[in-house]
Design an enzyme around this catalytic site. Sequence first.
Site, mmCIF file in Angstrom:
data_model
loop_
_atom_site.group_PDB
_atom_site.id
_atom_site.type_symbol
_atom_site.label_atom_id
_atom_site.label_comp_id
_atom_site.label_asym_id
_atom_site.label_seq_id
_atom_site.Cartn_x
_atom_site.Cartn_y
_atom_site.Cartn_z
ATOM 1 N N CYS A 7 0.842 -1.192 0.000
ATOM 2 C CA CYS A 7 0.000 0.000 0.000
ATOM 3 C C CYS A 7 0.877 1.241 0.000
ATOM 4 O O CYS A 7 2.092 1.165 0.178
ATOM 5 C CB CYS A 7 -0.892 0.040 1.247
ATOM 6 S SG CYS A 7 -2.003 -1.367 1.412
ATOM 7 N N GLY A 35 -0.348 0.347 -5.036
ATOM 8 C CA GLY A 35 -1.641 -0.287 -4.815
ATOM 9 C C GLY A 35 -2.693 0.251 -5.756
ATOM 10 O O GLY A 35 -2.855 1.463 -5.860
ATOM 11 N N ASN A 110 0.501 0.897 5.797
ATOM 12 C CA ASN A 110 1.262 0.184 4.769
ATOM 13 C C ASN A 110 2.035 -0.929 5.458
ATOM 14 O O ASN A 110 2.826 -0.676 6.352
ATOM 15 C CB ASN A 110 2.218 1.157 4.065
ATOM 16 C CG ASN A 110 3.214 0.481 3.145
ATOM 17 O OD1 ASN A 110 4.291 1.004 2.900
ATOM 18 N ND2 ASN A 110 2.876 -0.671 2.609
ATOM 19 N N GLY A 111 1.792 -2.185 5.039
ATOM 20 C CA GLY A 111 2.505 -3.297 5.626
ATOM 21 C C GLY A 111 1.565 -4.433 5.974
ATOM 22 O O GLY A 111 0.438 -4.512 5.472
ATOM 23 N N CYS A 248 12.667 -3.999 3.690
ATOM 24 C CA CYS A 248 12.426 -4.994 2.645
ATOM 25 C C CYS A 248 13.325 -4.717 1.436
ATOM 26 O O CYS A 248 13.234 -3.666 0.819
ATOM 27 C CB CYS A 248 10.962 -4.950 2.227
ATOM 28 S SG CYS A 248 10.574 -5.976 0.796
ATOM 29 N N TYR A 254 11.976 -3.879 -6.801
ATOM 30 C CA TYR A 254 10.742 -3.806 -7.581
ATOM 31 C C TYR A 254 9.704 -2.806 -7.082
ATOM 32 O O TYR A 254 9.174 -2.022 -7.868
ATOM 33 C CB TYR A 254 10.109 -5.198 -7.636
ATOM 34 C CG TYR A 254 8.745 -5.247 -8.285
ATOM 35 C CD1 TYR A 254 8.599 -5.116 -9.663
ATOM 36 C CD2 TYR A 254 7.590 -5.425 -7.523
ATOM 37 C CE1 TYR A 254 7.343 -5.161 -10.264
ATOM 38 C CE2 TYR A 254 6.329 -5.477 -8.116
ATOM 39 C CZ TYR A 254 6.217 -5.345 -9.486
ATOM 40 O OH TYR A 254 4.982 -5.392 -10.079
ATOM 41 N N SER A 295 10.218 -2.254 -14.155
ATOM 42 C CA SER A 295 11.248 -2.419 -13.137
ATOM 43 C C SER A 295 12.468 -3.198 -13.611
ATOM 44 O O SER A 295 13.458 -3.293 -12.890
ATOM 45 C CB SER A 295 10.659 -3.075 -11.877
ATOM 46 O OG SER A 295 9.955 -4.246 -12.228
ATOM 47 N N ASP A 357 14.655 -9.103 -16.091
ATOM 48 C CA ASP A 357 13.416 -8.864 -15.347
ATOM 49 C C ASP A 357 13.747 -8.884 -13.860
ATOM 50 O O ASP A 357 14.829 -9.318 -13.453
ATOM 51 C CB ASP A 357 12.366 -9.915 -15.692
ATOM 52 C CG ASP A 357 10.930 -9.423 -15.442
ATOM 53 O OD1 ASP A 357 10.773 -8.318 -14.906
ATOM 54 O OD2 ASP A 357 9.983 -10.155 -15.779
ATOM 55 N N ASP A 358 12.775 -8.414 -13.042
ATOM 56 C CA ASP A 358 13.035 -8.297 -11.604
ATOM 57 C C ASP A 358 12.782 -9.589 -10.845
ATOM 58 O O ASP A 358 13.317 -9.784 -9.762
ATOM 59 C CB ASP A 358 12.171 -7.181 -10.999
ATOM 60 C CG ASP A 358 10.692 -7.422 -11.256
ATOM 61 O OD1 ASP A 358 10.089 -8.235 -10.550
ATOM 62 O OD2 ASP A 358 10.146 -6.799 -12.179
ATOM 63 N N CYS A 394 6.172 -14.358 2.126
ATOM 64 C CA CYS A 394 6.444 -13.085 2.797
ATOM 65 C C CYS A 394 5.273 -12.777 3.723
ATOM 66 O O CYS A 394 4.118 -12.922 3.337
ATOM 67 C CB CYS A 394 6.603 -11.960 1.778
ATOM 68 S SG CYS A 394 6.704 -10.316 2.522
ATOM 69 N N CYS A 443 15.619 -7.037 4.975
ATOM 70 C CA CYS A 443 14.952 -8.332 5.099
ATOM 71 C C CYS A 443 14.946 -8.994 3.730
ATOM 72 O O CYS A 443 14.518 -8.387 2.741
ATOM 73 C CB CYS A 443 13.521 -8.153 5.594
ATOM 74 S SG CYS A 443 12.586 -9.721 5.677
ATOM 75 N N CYS A 446 12.120 -13.861 2.044
ATOM 76 C CA CYS A 446 11.461 -14.556 0.936
ATOM 77 C C CYS A 446 12.469 -15.286 0.056
ATOM 78 O O CYS A 446 12.106 -16.180 -0.707
ATOM 79 C CB CYS A 446 10.641 -13.574 0.095
ATOM 80 S SG CYS A 446 11.582 -12.153 -0.513
#
Length: 474
Positions: A7, A35, A110-111, A248, A254, A295, A357-358, A394, A443, A446
Amino acid sequence: MGIHEECGVFGVMNKKKEPVAELVYYGLYALQHRGQESCGIVVNDDGVFSSYKDLGLVSEVFSKDTLSHLPEGTIAVGHVRYGTTGGNTRSNCQPIEVNHQKGKMALAHNGNLSNALELRDRLELSGAIFHTTSDTETIAYIITRERLKTPSIEEAVSNAMESLEGAYSLVLMSSTKMIAARDPYGFRPLCYGKMPDGAYVVASESCALSAVGAEFIRDVLPGEILVFHPDGVESRSEHCGKQKKKTCIFEYIYFARPDSVIDGVSVHESRIRAGELLAETYPADADIVIGVPDSGLDAALGFAKKSGIPYGIGLIKNKYIGRTFISPGQSERLDQVKIKLSPVKSVIEGKNVVLIDDSIVRGTTSRRIVKLLREAGAKEIHMRISAPPFLHPCYYGTDIDSEENLIASHHSTAEIAKLIGVDSLGYLQVDQLNRLIDGNDYCAACFHGQYPTKIPTDLRKDRFERKLSERNNQ
């Protein structure tokens, strides 16, 4: 392509009444990439809150007429949403508004809380009634509960942070103040700046400050609470330093816009660096380097720069299609990737191509892009990914909630290359991530599975929307 972000939050506080909703509108427009499910704005006019929220993009929800019906005010908060907890329904639109004995509050988040289910169960057992299925309402409840016992909204936010685990960057307003708060890990970005007329602005990314003409002041520190009131801004740091910073890393790869700067690191430069690292680690004998818009473009520039292979525009993105493009029908007959992306045949035909690509999530989109390039006459395709393979879920604001659909969890790199139809495939290595931001304050769970918080017991996005037959305790 394939990962959805969390978000975007935005807030403004001014000493005098102004059409603050317009400023928030432009800020949210700059954060639209974070978002596209829904958006909302709440305006504070001398303690009276007026709001408008709905499903859709900022430009679709807020017409000129809609904005004109929101009053002038001194404070306003806004939100763009991609839901990582709770479905895409009008009731889950933010900011969430609360009326309580000591006043009002509007909250944008956001989160993703990693202990949302535990907190919600506890609140429901104490008599709380929830109107949404998002974890943001849980945060609002806890702050409100603390506000009834404390002398100020900032004290309530501080006390609430003792209970919250996981990722949360918050902007909220009471009748007289605006508050910005970032979790002690700093998972998600948050910054603030100042307008030429003295108004303070808070945003998820610095690109939104630039969009409204605000001067960037600094990032909100992990664990910090900023209190904006008519006389200025006050910082509370009692939660700072409680945890090791874990921003993150995928924000840099991205999520964030390339013109943003997060915690002092340019997103554009970090992506260029990723491309350079790929060129060093996985060189290719090729004629041209192209990136998947948007991205993958910066990393493609970095690969070309480091390798000496010319950079080219090999894929054109339909600029009028957002990341959440929905096919109106004929989903099996029409390839949605062809509607989003078009190959430039004159650039690709007869060439050995490096494609950047990302990420590769499920592999479906990558396979279709590779097919497009083959049909345009590419002789060889060497794919390079500016992130390591996604292997784990994640829990902090990304919609990867299961290993089930992650192609890298079930196939080797060589197998993935064969499945998507490329001649070679190389991923950024996990031990290279620190070179993207010149440090280890990030972090990457993932990618390697080492989580900084407890792992939630129920991982599904729809965990508050289960049918009766799916609940074990019914």
